[in-house]
Design an enzyme around this catalytic site. Structure first.
Site: not given
Length: 233
Positions: A20, A114
């Protein structure tokens, strides 16, 4: 874009999970090339991963856990505990970081977060009065699959080995994300990835780490389901 970008300061908050951080860094690098000012917020546990990567990106570290171990026995429990500490650190420091930038010549206008941390949007819009942009590190098709599970149009555990979803080719069960067709080794992870759709319709923009031309149909289907449009470059 260059003229607009030079007036925008974006606070970027990637998830600390494997796979990520780097996509968020690459996106930030592209944005800075267009004149956007970027401040990336990450935990002290990621210091070695991001330091000296991009001179054009300012890094703000928050204390999470420098000694995180996510392998071996009870790995899932360790990840869950680590994420809880990281999320708490972000929640405790986000307003302070925005306030510090507000007194500069470049106050924060947008928070890029995110998609696995949808709770950030509540702070960004509700408490700070800023715009929020959700970033999905996976392709749109994967997000659409998770969305179908959350809405109950795809049942888990899977009831058939052949999967038919709108705007996608016929899929076999092992074509789906591993968290879906075999959730056993990843207890709790499926709930985490499904959480990215909790308040998605409230996000001001959302972006996918994908090839736009390859997913036109599934993108349209996904946007139609949630009833919002995307930000494109």
């Amino acid at each position: 874009m260059d003229e607009i970008g030079c007036r925008i300061h974006v606070l970027a908050i990637p998830s600390p999970l494997q796979g990520h951080l780097n996509p968020m860094l690459q996106l930030c690098k592209r944005l800075t090339s267009k004149g956007v000012r970027i401040t990336l917020v990450t935990g002290t546990s990621a210091r070695l991963s991001v330091q000296n990567q991009f001179e054009s990106i300012q890094i703000e570290y928050i204390l999470d856990d420098d000694n995180i171990e996510v392998e071996g026995s009870n790995a899932s429990e360790k990840v869950a505990a680590f994420l809880k500490r990281f999320n708490s650190a972000v929640s405790d420091n986000l307003a302070r970081l925005v306030e510090e930038k507000a007194s500069s010549d470049h106050p924060v206008k947008i928070v890029l977060y995110d998609s696995l941390m949808p709770w950030i949007l509540e702070i960004v819009q509700g408490q700070l009065g800023l715009k929020g942009a959700a970033f999905f590190t996976q392709a749109c098709a994967v997000s659409a699959i998770y969305n179908h599970i959350r809405r109950g149009t795809l049942k888990v555990p899977l009831e058939t080995s052949t999967i038919l979803l709108p705007s996608m080719p016929q899929l076999e069960s092992n074509d789906l994300p591993s968290f879906v067709y075999n959730p056993g080794p990843y207890p709790g992870i499926l709930d985490l990835v499904l959480s990215e759709n909790i308040n998605l319709e409230k996000s001001d923009w959302f972006l996918f780490n994908s090839f736009d031309k390859l997913e036109n149909e599934v993108e349209f289907s996904f946007y139609k389901i949630i009833g919002i449009w995307k930000f494109t470059h």
